[in-house]
Design an enzyme around this catalytic site. Structure first.
Site, short mmCIF file in Angstrom:
data_model
loop_
_atom_site.label_atom_id
_atom_site.label_comp_id
_atom_site.label_asym_id
_atom_site.label_seq_id
_atom_site.Cartn_x
_atom_site.Cartn_y
_atom_site.Cartn_z
N LYS A 192 -8.63 -13.03 4.42
CA LYS A 192 -9.33 -14.36 3.27
C LYS A 192 -9.49 -13.88 2.03
O LYS A 192 -9.39 -12.96 1.60
CB LYS A 192 -10.13 -14.23 3.54
CG LYS A 192 -11.12 -15.14 3.57
CD LYS A 192 -11.57 -15.85 2.35
CE LYS A 192 -12.42 -15.48 1.34
NZ LYS A 192 -12.99 -15.95 0.08
N GLU A 267 -11.80 -0.43 -1.32
CA GLU A 267 -12.19 -0.26 -2.73
C GLU A 267 -13.01 -1.06 -4.15
O GLU A 267 -13.10 -2.98 -3.84
CB GLU A 267 -10.67 -1.00 -2.98
CG GLU A 267 -9.46 0.01 -2.56
CD GLU A 267 -8.14 0.13 -2.36
OE1 GLU A 267 -8.12 -0.12 -1.73
OE2 GLU A 267 -7.88 -0.97 -4.20
N CYS A 301 -9.61 -2.39 -11.68
CA CYS A 301 -10.12 -1.79 -10.80
C CYS A 301 -10.36 -0.43 -12.23
O CYS A 301 -11.03 0.35 -12.05
CB CYS A 301 -10.10 -1.94 -10.29
SG CYS A 301 -8.29 -1.30 -8.99
N GLU A 398 -19.74 -2.08 -15.32
CA GLU A 398 -18.27 -2.97 -15.07
C GLU A 398 -18.05 -4.41 -15.50
O GLU A 398 -18.55 -5.38 -15.24
CB GLU A 398 -17.40 -2.94 -13.33
CG GLU A 398 -16.02 -3.44 -13.90
CD GLU A 398 -15.88 -3.84 -12.17
OE1 GLU A 398 -16.61 -3.61 -11.34
OE2 GLU A 398 -14.66 -2.52 -11.68
#
Ligand code: NAD
Length: 505
Positions: A192, A267, A301, A398
């Protein structure tokens, strides 16, 4: 318009015709599938937010069809000899290489990531397939563990059909990083992809099909995370979910998968420190600091989004950094000269820009950037916050854009304390000429990956993943197989030991 940009744009437009002219379908059981509901959503380019095309909005029924196809294909794929799986995976890598330019052009147009990085990302996708192709023949291998009266040995078998859910930053490369080891291990897959970057997932499914991957082994269902993604994580035939995305989504997925006891691999987000000591090679450190936050639009990331700089070199380093940030070339992602392209979506851009006010309200200063670029598209000026403190939101959250927060520190102990004062724990970067200090920091930092005197150089057998809110599990080399496979232990008696006797008189 430069002639190279012109050429890239024409090529991209020609490729995109296919996606503009009809609804992007799913890929289920070896063929394009329009889905059960007829529902669609629109996808746009961050270059000017114009619509590229419509995408099939997958629902639980479409996910069910894909999971059933993956489950039906599992027995045959699991038992396909490793040598054969290796051959097919290499053919997929050939297909990716042959289509690398097309993938890069489409991904750059669709995601806003600069072409200079996307070309390499597509090639890295092929390298991921080759690496795991070569590991396929040994995937089932185990260990021999002899004991005094028994011999134990282990063997592995693929866990079953798995779900792979990916984000929109470098979507193609990231999906290969998950899908290649799953296929090498003998698992079948339902993928997906992110709703903001749907196209190259379809291209991967088609390349794999053309390379001879049997029907049902790799399926792709487009759709919104809370619908198609959620249904995938809840499906009883899916044995494990490999997920790359936000920490909060990881926590939803853990909850959604609880009823069917899903194995999960996450992750997640990061707020990674780059720590520069005054004994470092400052020129190389500067190159790495700039590269690791401003490349890939900072939508990465492992970006080094917190600069921890020793106070003795703070002013000099920050002045040089400010100059470099001011020189960064923001522009059309298909222009080979562009270093920073537009951010993926207006909603994401709004989030990134919200930190400009937050920074000043919290008492930091903006040394470079700090504004959206006027005009169409999601362009943001590369930004540098200085005078920040570790507890400010710009040092804790973040931001996921071309935005760097600089914090000064006095000594090693303070650098470690600041670096670890955060919920995330993905990566850390250390710049020092003191080898002992490099090793000490590697031991002390609560992160899954540490680079000393380097940007994030990747080695595919090495473990990749984060601690704390940055992830669960590791990818890379055999670590990936640990996730996609079950380990069985077999214990055989040598025949001499005494079996306990019960029920004797
Ligand atoms: P996201 O979590 O919003 O979405 C990721 C994927 O999850 C998408 O496909 C989305 O449709 C799906 N999803 C959303 N809600 C879901 C649900 N309830 N159930 C199942 N699936 C669902 O993340 P994003 O905004 O697409 O990506 C950016 C994030 O990804 C950042 O936090 C970044 O740090 C992280 N990331 C981490 C790594 C890493 O290796 N640690 C790598 C790349 C990106």
């Amino acid at each position: 318009m430069t002639s190279e940009l012109d050429k890239n744009l024409h090529e991209a437009e020609a490729l995109l015709q296919r996606f503009r002219s009809g609804v992007l379908p799913h890929f289920i059981d070896g063929k394009a599938d329009p889905g059960t509901s007829g529902a669609v959503f629109e996808n746009s380019t961050p270059i000017d937010n114009s619509t590229i095309g419509e995408i099939a909005a997958g629902n639980a029924d479409d996910i069910d069809a894909a999971c059933n196809a993956a489950a039906a294909a599992f027995a045959e794929w699991e038992n396909t000899p490793g040598k054969e799986r290796k051959k097919i995976l290499h053919k997929i890598a050939d297909g990716i290489e042959a289509n690398a330019r097309d993938i890069a052009l489409i991904e750059s147009y669709d995601s806003g990531q600069a072409m200079r990085f996307m070309g390499k990302a597509a090639i890295r996708g092929a390298a991921n397939f080759r690496f795991f192709a070569d590991m396929a023949p040994g995937a089932r291998d185990g260990q021999s563990l002899p004991a005094e009266e028994h011999i134990n040995y282990t063997m592995r078998q693929p866990i079953g059909p798995v779900g792979v859910i990916t984000p929109w930053n470098t979507p193609f490369m990231l999906s290969t990083w998950k899908i290649a080891p799953a296929l090498a291990a003998g698992c079948t897959v339902v993928h997906k992809p992110a709703e903001w970057s749907p196209y190259t997932a379809m291209m991967l499914a088609e390349i794999a099909h053309d390379a001879g991957l049997p029907d049902g082994v790799l399926n792709c269902v487009q759709g919104i995370g809370e619908d198609a993604g959620k249904a995938l994580t809840e499906h009883p035939k899916i044995k494990a979910v490999a997920f790359v995305g936000e920490s909060m989504t990881g926590s939803h997925i853990m909850r959604q998968g609880a009823a069917t006891l899903k194995r999960v691999h996450f992750e997640l987000g990061g707020k990674n420190p780059v720590i520069v000591f005054d004994d470092a090679d400052l020129e190389r450190a500067l190159d790495a600091v700039v590269f690791m936050i401003y490349s890939l639009n900072g939508e990465r990331c492992t970006s080094s989004s917190r600069l921890l700089i020793q106070e003795s070199v703070h002013d000099e380093f920050v002045a040089r950094l400010q100059e470099r940030v001011g020189n960064l070339r923001v522009g059309h992602p298909l222009d080979p000269a562009t270093e920073i392209g537009p951010l993926i979506h207006p909603r994401h851009m709004e989030k990134v820009c919200s930190y400009f006010d937050i920074a000043t309200e919290d008492g930091a200063n903006i040394a470079a950037g700090g504004k959206a670029v006027e005009g169409a598209g999601n362009y943001v000026e590369p930004t540098l916050f200085v005078g920040a403190k570790s507890d400010m939101r710009i040092a804790q959250e973040e931001i996921f854009g071309p935005v760097l927060t600089a914090i000064s520190f006095k000594d090693e102990a303070e650098a470690i304390a600041i670096a670890n004062n955060i919920e995330y724990g993905l990566a850390g970067y250390v710049w020092t000429s003191d080898i002992g200090r490099g090793h000490r920091l590697a031991r002390e930092l609560d992160v899954g990956m540490i680079w000393v005197n380097s940007e994030n150089n990747r080695h595919l057998p090495a473990p990749f993943g984060g601690m704390k809110a940055s992830g669960i599990g590791r990818d890379g080399g055999d670590y990936s197989f640990e996730f996609y496979m079950e380990t069985k232990n077999v214990c055989i008696a040598l025949g001499s030991h005494r079996v306990p006797k019960l029920g004797t008189a």
